[in-house]
Design an enzyme around this catalytic site. Sequence first.
Site, PDB file in Angstrom:
ATOM      1  N   ASN A 236      83.187 128.134  25.773  1.00  0.00           N
ATOM      2  CA  ASN A 236      82.918 126.880  25.074  1.00  0.00           C
ATOM      3  C   ASN A 236      83.258 125.831  26.557  1.00  0.00           C
ATOM      4  OD1 ASN A 236      82.053 124.812  23.343  1.00  0.00           O
ATOM      5  ND2 ASN A 236      84.155 124.119  23.205  1.00  0.00           N
TER       6      ASN A 236
ATOM      7  N   LYS B 200      95.495 126.706  12.723  1.00  0.00           N
ATOM      8  CA  LYS B 200      96.454 125.733  13.283  1.00  0.00           C
ATOM      9  C   LYS B 200      97.750 126.020  12.594  1.00  0.00           C
ATOM     10  CE  LYS B 200      94.067 124.597  16.776  1.00  0.00           C
ATOM     11  NZ  LYS B 200      94.641 125.191  18.157  1.00  0.00           N
TER      12      LYS B 200
ATOM     13  N   PHE C 117      95.766 126.842  25.152  1.00  0.00           N
ATOM     14  CA  PHE C 117      94.524 125.985  24.586  1.00  0.00           C
ATOM     15  C   PHE C 117      93.661 126.852  23.929  1.00  0.00           C
ATOM     16  CE2 PHE C 117      96.255 123.069  28.095  1.00  0.00           C
ATOM     17  CZ  PHE C 117      96.345 122.221  27.501  1.00  0.00           C
TER      18      PHE C 117
ATOM     19  N   ILE D 199      90.615 119.530  27.153  1.00  0.00           N
ATOM     20  CA  ILE D 199      92.116 119.275  27.497  1.00  0.00           C
ATOM     21  C   ILE D 199      92.631 120.092  28.339  1.00  0.00           C
ATOM     22  CG2 ILE D 199      94.315 118.805  26.260  1.00  0.00           C
ATOM     23  CD1 ILE D 199      92.512 118.657  23.414  1.00  0.00           C
TER      24      ILE D 199
ATOM     25  N   ASN E  69      80.089 116.767  17.142  1.00  0.00           N
ATOM     26  CA  ASN E  69      80.700 116.474  15.720  1.00  0.00           C
ATOM     27  C   ASN E  69      81.563 115.228  15.990  1.00  0.00           C
ATOM     28  OD1 ASN E  69      79.656 118.819  14.412  1.00  0.00           O
ATOM     29  ND2 ASN E  69      80.939 119.873  15.888  1.00  0.00           N
TER      30      ASN E  69
ATOM     31  N   SER F  56      97.506 120.568  15.677  1.00  0.00           N
ATOM     32  CA  SER F  56      96.615 119.305  15.594  1.00  0.00           C
ATOM     33  C   SER F  56      97.245 118.646  14.353  1.00  0.00           C
ATOM     34  CB  SER F  56      95.072 119.981  15.241  1.00  0.00           C
ATOM     35  OG  SER F  56      94.440 119.090  14.541  1.00  0.00           O
TER      36      SER F  56
ATOM     37  N   THR G  61      95.393 117.829  12.100  1.00  0.00           N
ATOM     38  CA  THR G  61      94.613 118.553  10.926  1.00  0.00           C
ATOM     39  C   THR G  61      95.657 119.132  10.075  1.00  0.00           C
ATOM     40  OG1 THR G  61      92.746 119.579  10.389  1.00  0.00           O
ATOM     41  CG2 THR G  61      93.931 120.645  11.945  1.00  0.00           C
TER      42      THR G  61
ATOM     43  N   ARG H 137      91.794 106.502  12.510  1.00  0.00           N
ATOM     44  CA  ARG H 137      92.396 107.615  13.411  1.00  0.00           C
ATOM     45  C   ARG H 137      93.193 107.054  14.268  1.00  0.00           C
ATOM     46  NH1 ARG H 137      90.428 109.520   9.374  1.00  0.00           N
ATOM     47  NH2 ARG H 137      88.898 111.437   9.331  1.00  0.00           N
TER      48      ARG H 137
ATOM     49  N   GLY I 158      85.138 116.674   3.632  1.00  0.00           N
ATOM     50  CA  GLY I 158      86.287 117.223   4.173  1.00  0.00           C
ATOM     51  C   GLY I 158      87.202 116.079   5.139  1.00  0.00           C
TER      52      GLY I 158
ATOM     53  N   TYR J 293      89.437 126.361  10.280  1.00  0.00           N
ATOM     54  CA  TYR J 293      89.961 126.124  11.769  1.00  0.00           C
ATOM     55  C   TYR J 293      91.409 125.448  11.580  1.00  0.00           C
ATOM     56  CZ  TYR J 293      91.155 122.978  15.660  1.00  0.00           C
ATOM     57  OH  TYR J 293      91.680 122.341  16.557  1.00  0.00           O
TER      58      TYR J 293
HETATM   59  P1  NAD Z   1      87.594 123.157  24.469  1.00  0.00           P
HETATM   60  O1  NAD Z   1      86.549 123.964  23.572  1.00  0.00           O
HETATM   61  O2  NAD Z   1      86.943 122.220  25.403  1.00  0.00           O
HETATM   62  O3  NAD Z   1      88.684 124.142  25.222  1.00  0.00           O
HETATM   63  C1  NAD Z   1      88.982 125.653  24.539  1.00  0.00           C
HETATM   64  C2  NAD Z   1      88.804 126.399  25.684  1.00  0.00           C
HETATM   65  O4  NAD Z   1      89.208 127.572  25.381  1.00  0.00           O
HETATM   66  C3  NAD Z   1      87.351 126.683  26.183  1.00  0.00           C
HETATM   67  O5  NAD Z   1      87.096 126.529  27.597  1.00  0.00           O
HETATM   68  C4  NAD Z   1      86.835 128.080  25.673  1.00  0.00           C
HETATM   69  O6  NAD Z   1      85.997 128.624  26.650  1.00  0.00           O
HETATM   70  C5  NAD Z   1      88.391 128.555  25.787  1.00  0.00           C
HETATM   71  N1  NAD Z   1      88.353 129.927  24.856  1.00  0.00           N
HETATM   72  C6  NAD Z   1      88.312 129.863  23.290  1.00  0.00           C
HETATM   73  N2  NAD Z   1      88.401 131.016  23.195  1.00  0.00           N
HETATM   74  C7  NAD Z   1      89.011 131.761  24.169  1.00  0.00           C
HETATM   75  C8  NAD Z   1      89.423 133.125  24.073  1.00  0.00           C
HETATM   76  N3  NAD Z   1      89.512 133.949  23.100  1.00  0.00           N
HETATM   77  N4  NAD Z   1      89.813 133.595  25.249  1.00  0.00           N
HETATM   78  C9  NAD Z   1      89.777 132.650  26.663  1.00  0.00           C
HETATM   79  N5  NAD Z   1      89.355 131.384  26.669  1.00  0.00           N
HETATM   80  C10 NAD Z   1      88.787 130.930  25.265  1.00  0.00           C
HETATM   81  O7  NAD Z   1      88.540 122.440  23.515  1.00  0.00           O
HETATM   82  P2  NAD Z   1      89.769 121.495  23.841  1.00  0.00           P
HETATM   83  O8  NAD Z   1      89.540 120.120  22.946  1.00  0.00           O
HETATM   84  O9  NAD Z   1      90.028 121.456  25.220  1.00  0.00           O
HETATM   85  O10 NAD Z   1      90.936 122.084  22.823  1.00  0.00           O
HETATM   86  C11 NAD Z   1      91.910 122.761  23.476  1.00  0.00           C
HETATM   87  C12 NAD Z   1      92.998 123.055  22.323  1.00  0.00           C
HETATM   88  O11 NAD Z   1      93.366 121.848  21.762  1.00  0.00           O
HETATM   89  C13 NAD Z   1      92.221 124.025  21.209  1.00  0.00           C
HETATM   90  O12 NAD Z   1      93.165 125.061  20.723  1.00  0.00           O
HETATM   91  C14 NAD Z   1      92.129 123.058  20.129  1.00  0.00           C
HETATM   92  O13 NAD Z   1      92.144 123.613  18.831  1.00  0.00           O
HETATM   93  C15 NAD Z   1      93.197 122.072  20.202  1.00  0.00           C
HETATM   94  N6  NAD Z   1      92.981 120.703  19.579  1.00  0.00           N
HETATM   95  C16 NAD Z   1      91.743 120.034  20.020  1.00  0.00           C
HETATM   96  C17 NAD Z   1      91.825 118.695  19.518  1.00  0.00           C
HETATM   97  C18 NAD Z   1      90.610 117.931  19.873  1.00  0.00           C
HETATM   98  O14 NAD Z   1      89.944 117.202  19.322  1.00  0.00           O
HETATM   99  N7  NAD Z   1      89.678 118.268  21.044  1.00  0.00           N
HETATM  100  C19 NAD Z   1      92.553 118.163  18.663  1.00  0.00           C
HETATM  101  C20 NAD Z   1      93.532 118.788  18.250  1.00  0.00           C
HETATM  102  C21 NAD Z   1      93.892 120.176  18.688  1.00  0.00           C
HETATM  103  C1  WQD Z   2      86.685 110.445  13.704  1.00  0.00           C
HETATM  104  C2  WQD Z   2      86.226 109.428  12.794  1.00  0.00           C
HETATM  105  C3  WQD Z   2      84.580 110.520  10.909  1.00  0.00           C
HETATM  106  C4  WQD Z   2      81.465 111.245  14.011  1.00  0.00           C
HETATM  107  C5  WQD Z   2      88.380 116.201  14.148  1.00  0.00           C
HETATM  108  C6  WQD Z   2      89.129 117.483  13.620  1.00  0.00           C
HETATM  109  C7  WQD Z   2      90.475 117.513  13.890  1.00  0.00           C
HETATM  110  C8  WQD Z   2      90.861 117.389  15.394  1.00  0.00           C
HETATM  111  C9  WQD Z   2      89.981 116.324  15.838  1.00  0.00           C
HETATM  112  C10 WQD Z   2      90.755 119.560  16.223  1.00  0.00           C
HETATM  113  C11 WQD Z   2      85.980 110.234  11.290  1.00  0.00           C
HETATM  114  C12 WQD Z   2      83.917 109.617  12.004  1.00  0.00           C
HETATM  115  C13 WQD Z   2      82.589 111.004  13.396  1.00  0.00           C
HETATM  116  C14 WQD Z   2      80.169 110.719  13.441  1.00  0.00           C
HETATM  117  C15 WQD Z   2      81.453 109.046  12.386  1.00  0.00           C
HETATM  118  N1  WQD Z   2      90.284 118.641  16.081  1.00  0.00           N
HETATM  119  N2  WQD Z   2      82.650 109.799  12.415  1.00  0.00           N
HETATM  120  N3  WQD Z   2      80.476 109.490  12.870  1.00  0.00           N
HETATM  121  O1  WQD Z   2      87.441 114.260  12.002  1.00  0.00           O
HETATM  122  O2  WQD Z   2      89.281 113.004  12.617  1.00  0.00           O
HETATM  123  O3  WQD Z   2      89.136 115.089  13.737  1.00  0.00           O
HETATM  124  O4  WQD Z   2      88.486 116.303  15.508  1.00  0.00           O
HETATM  125  O5  WQD Z   2      91.995 119.869  15.949  1.00  0.00           O
HETATM  126  O6  WQD Z   2      91.059 119.055  13.328  1.00  0.00           O
HETATM  127  O7  WQD Z   2      88.902 117.538  12.153  1.00  0.00           O
HETATM  128  O8  WQD Z   2      87.465 113.490  14.200  1.00  0.00           O
HETATM  129  O9  WQD Z   2      85.928 112.454  15.997  1.00  0.00           O
HETATM  130  O10 WQD Z   2      85.056 114.008  13.795  1.00  0.00           O
HETATM  131  O11 WQD Z   2      86.037 111.728  13.456  1.00  0.00           O
HETATM  132  O12 WQD Z   2      81.576 108.072  11.514  1.00  0.00           O
HETATM  133  O13 WQD Z   2      79.299 110.819  14.188  1.00  0.00           O
HETATM  134  O14 WQD Z   2      84.714 109.106  12.967  1.00  0.00           O
HETATM  135  O15 WQD Z   2      84.068 110.469   9.988  1.00  0.00           O
HETATM  136  O16 WQD Z   2      86.362 109.143  10.286  1.00  0.00           O
HETATM  137  P1  WQD Z   2      88.334 113.904  13.061  1.00  0.00           P
HETATM  138  P2  WQD Z   2      85.896 112.959  14.551  1.00  0.00           P
END
Ligand code: NAD
Ligand code: WQD
Length: 341
Positions: A38, A156, A83, A15, A201, A127, A129, A234, A300, A152
């Site tokens: 990551n 948040k 982030f 992101i 995942n 999130s 979540t 979702r 979960g 996790y």
């Molecule tokens: P991502 O893992 O791609 O990006 C996170 C970045 O942070 C990575 O580049 C990682 O190397 C860096 N990082 C982690 N810990 C660090 C630290 N201690 N110091 C410096 N850098 C560090 O994840 P993303 O999907 O881009 O998510 C960004 C943010 O959004 C996160 O806080 C995540 O929890 C939140 N979020 C993500 C999702 C999702 O589904 N992708 C959903 C809701 C919230």
């Molecule tokens: C979406 C739907 C699965 C994989 C997670 C975190 C949440 C947030 C976003 C960070 C669900 C189904 C998935 C697969 C499947 N991240 N699924 N087969 O679980 O809604 O949210 O990511 O904050 O905190 O929990 O996202 O993409 O894993 O799943 O059927 O191989 O797809 O069961 O219904 P989720 P997801």
Amino acid sequence: MEKGKVLVTGAAGYIGTHTAVKLINAGFGVVVVDNLSNSELSAIEGVREITGREIPFVQADCNDRAALEEVFRAHEFCGVIHFAASKAVGESVEQPLLYYGNNLGSFVTVLELMKEYGVPNIVFSSSATVYGQPDVLPATETTPRKPATSPYGNTKQICEDILRDSVAAYEGLNGIALRYFNPIGAHPSALIGELPKGVPNNLVPFITQTAAGVRECLSIFGDDYNTGDGTALRDYIDVVDLAKAHVVAVERMVGGDMKEQYEIFNIGTGRPVSVLELVRTFEKVNGVAVPYKIVGRRAGDVEAVWADTTLANTELGWKAERSLDETLRSAWKWEKHLRGL
Ligand code: NAD
Ligand code: WQD
């Protein structure tokens, strides 16, 4: 003229890269800090290529106070977007201390330095979540949070509370928590996107890898939910739309337009989509097959969650714009780019 300089932690990630592009295009300066735990440096290259701009990048851990302080000393920031965090739900159950240490520690360190260096504004990545399975849908920002089902998710909730309490205590500090629903897709250029490590995942990276032949078959986790087709619902938000929400949030803070010093916004589309609908749409718009089988529910998982986005629409003036078709096309284009297909 530059609008101001924003420190973006974790901006080499999924992101963060998309947000860095939007910030630069909106006229902000961007400084990136990431420990690359990551992500890869090539992601920053992607941002440079799209924007045609050099981006100051510091490889540092946000828990490393001395290293981060160097960054605060070297630049005058109008705000921070935080982030940086570890985000794998399953891993957080196995290694809770890693998650509490990284996600809480880095956030506290960033806030401490903001306080010390007089940086007034922070956007925090929260999130959906935090809602767990809401009793009433769609979820609004006042929908009660449910007890977290993973370390996790707990980080948040705790970070939201840390932000709320810090804003209340420290004069001049403003915070916005953006609660993202399910971010998917990639930049239309396919120069940046999600880089999942190992077996994905999340649903969309698993779909794209299956379509590319990297995975044999998608497992759909449960078709016995109380939903139209039995699969879970979702709210899938396009990552470029999500990136724009951060720019709008920063502009709101910098422009002095906040109604409260701590605000929360849902960032989603407001439309529930089932797992099967997502798979079928992906197949249709990309003309590729995604072999799948139905398996048991994943531990979960919640049945259904989607956003009421009224607050973001009216207060931020932000709305999700890209269609699901377009987003799923971009996800496939990115996967093909990664695989050289
Ligand atoms: P991502 O893992 O791609 O990006 C996170 C970045 O942070 C990575 O580049 C990682 O190397 C860096 N990082 C982690 N810990 C660090 C630290 N201690 N110091 C410096 N850098 C560090 O994840 P993303 O999907 O881009 O998510 C960004 C943010 O959004 C996160 O806080 C995540 O929890 C939140 N979020 C993500 C999702 C999702 O589904 N992708 C959903 C809701 C919230
Ligand atoms: C979406 C739907 C699965 C994989 C997670 C975190 C949440 C947030 C976003 C960070 C669900 C189904 C998935 C697969 C499947 N991240 N699924 N087969 O679980 O809604 O949210 O990511 O904050 O905190 O929990 O996202 O993409 O894993 O799943 O059927 O191989 O797809 O069961 O219904 P989720 P997801």
